[in-house]
Design a protein around this motif. Structure first.
Motif, PDB file in Angstrom:
ATOM      1  N   GLN A  77      -2.811  -3.950   4.787  1.00 48.01           N
ATOM      2  CA  GLN A  77      -3.080  -3.876   6.229  1.00 48.01           C
ATOM      3  C   GLN A  77      -2.262  -2.763   6.881  1.00 48.01           C
ATOM      4  O   GLN A  77      -2.757  -2.030   7.745  1.00 48.01           O
ATOM      5  CB  GLN A  77      -2.764  -5.212   6.902  1.00 48.01           C
ATOM      6  N   MET A 103      -2.146 -10.078   9.657  1.00 48.29           N
ATOM      7  CA  MET A 103      -2.208  -9.242  10.855  1.00 48.29           C
ATOM      8  C   MET A 103      -0.953  -9.356  11.713  1.00 48.29           C
ATOM      9  O   MET A 103      -0.834  -8.682  12.727  1.00 48.29           O
ATOM     10  CB  MET A 103      -3.437  -9.612  11.691  1.00 48.29           C
ATOM     11  N   GLY A 159      -8.603  -9.828  14.701  1.00 47.96           N
ATOM     12  CA  GLY A 159      -9.249  -9.207  13.558  1.00 47.96           C
ATOM     13  C   GLY A 159     -10.587  -8.582  13.905  1.00 47.96           C
ATOM     14  O   GLY A 159     -10.925  -7.486  13.448  1.00 47.96           O
TER      15      GLY A 159
END
Length: 379
Positions: free
Chosen positions: A141, A285, A353
């Motif tokens: 990520q 995240m 997201g």
């Protein structure tokens, strides 16, 4: 060039470590001025007593900084000092920045630090399957969002972080406890060479410096100093990664820890960090969202320097390509002024997201641009 020579000369003086060297520079303004100071003036610097002051005066009589630099550069052409524009401003903020920073690889990567967030990813040399998996997920990520991944090229978590950053097409910096030409551990040879080609290797030790137990805790301060945030992916109660986390906290960086099972000894260090106030990684995240909320460290990037409207001919508004309803909604929320990711998520009332996935599509279409600190602006 002259000030660079004095940084090198002072760095070779016995008894003058990084902390005292920075104090010396701060006291006199430049190290070239400090080189001309008399004994009484040197004693005004905190930490320099009569014994060290006398040795420094004697040392100066034996060295010509300009000649020293010319000779040293022949043996070690690739290094920076705080007098060089390339030296990371973020690193010089710490109390004990390395006076010499040797490098190998993509040197221009260092110039990306003021413009892109950087995260240190550290942890145990013997991660569990859980630690390996989450190190890869978090690093993937980070790389996908243009975050520079920094670690120490050790076994375990460090290795997984560097490898995943490269596999994801991201940027990575490895800080070594040896010279940048030395491979340690030997099992990392392929990764070491790959980072030298596509990333950047850094060390405060010159080429040829072998591994030394004392070097590795010291290199952790450089990882922390170069990072806007540090995440400990998995660490037992006694771990070098905890040293990095403590240093990061001391330097005013954000610290994150991946929670784990109480039955897993490799999670004890992370759980203790969380108990002491480290931010908990709740999903892949967490870091991305947090980076968007962090204030810029080391100064804001330069503002818009494009010509004013009067300097340009009038242009017709661009014709937008066909957009899905979701893309149109997100684009309508973004203005000509930079908007933080968390603000967009609040305005759209959508999961983070989903908003990020749409923003990536809009970036690829050239309709929005991502700015440092996870802020977005309409193109």
């Amino acid at each position: 060039m002259a000030e660079r020579a004095y940084w090198l000369a002072w760095a070779q003086a016995y008894g003058l470590g990084p902390i005292l060297l920075k104090r010396l520079c701060s006291h006199f303004g430049t190290l070239s001025i400090a080189w001309q100071a008399d004994g009484a003036d040197l004693l005004e610097v905190e930490g320099i007593g009569l014994g060290l002051g006398s040795k420094l005066l004697e040392y100066r009589q034996t060295v010509s900084p300009i000649e020293l630099l010319a000779s040293y550069e022949q043996q070690h052409p690739n290094f920076w000092t705080p007098a060089d524009a390339e030296y990371p401003a973020l690193l010089y903020e710490i109390t004990d920045p390395p006076p010499l920073l040797f490098y190998r690889g993509q040197a221009e990567l260092i110039s990306a630090l003021p413009m892109r967030p950087s995260v240190g990813v550290v942890g145990t040399r013997n991660p569990s399957d859980y630690g390996q998996r989450w190190t890869r997920r978090l690093t993937q990520q980070l790389a996908a969002h243009d975050v520079i991944v920094i670690s120490g090229l050790a076994k375990g978590v460090d290795r997984y972080a560097h490898h995943q950053a490269l596999e994801s097409g991201g940027l990575t910096i490895a800080v070594l406890g040896t010279g940048v030409d030395q491979v340690y551990p030997l099992g990392n040879r392929d990764l070491h060479d790959r980072i030298a080609r596509h990333g950047l290797l850094l060390s405060e030790h010159p080429n040829g410096t072998p591994p030394d137990r004392a070097h590795f805790p010291r290199r952790n301060r450089i990882i922390a100093g170069l990072s806007r945030a540090v995440v400990v992916a998995e660490a037992p109660a006694r771990s070098g990664a905890l040293i990095t986390a403590q240093l990061a906290n001391d330097y005013g960086r954000d610290v994150f820890a991946l929670p784990g099972s109480l039955d897993n000894l490799n999670s004890e260090g992370c759980l203790e960090l969380i108990n002491q106030g480290a931010q908990m990684v709740l999903n892949d995240m967490t870091l991305i969202v947090a980076l968007g909320q962090m204030p810029q460290i080391g100064g804001e990037p330069a503002g818009d320097v494009s010509p004013g409207k009067s300097d340009r001919p009038p242009v017709s508004p661009p014709v937008l390509p066909p957009l899905s309803p979701a893309m149109a909604q997100v684009l309508a929320t973004i203005t000509d002024e930079p908007t933080a990711l968390d603000s967009l998520v609040q305005q759209l009332a959508q999961p983070t997201g989903e908003v990020l996935a749409t923003l990536v599509q809009l970036e690829l279409m050239g309709l929005v641009i991502q700015l440092p600190g996870m802020r977005y602006q309409r193109c």
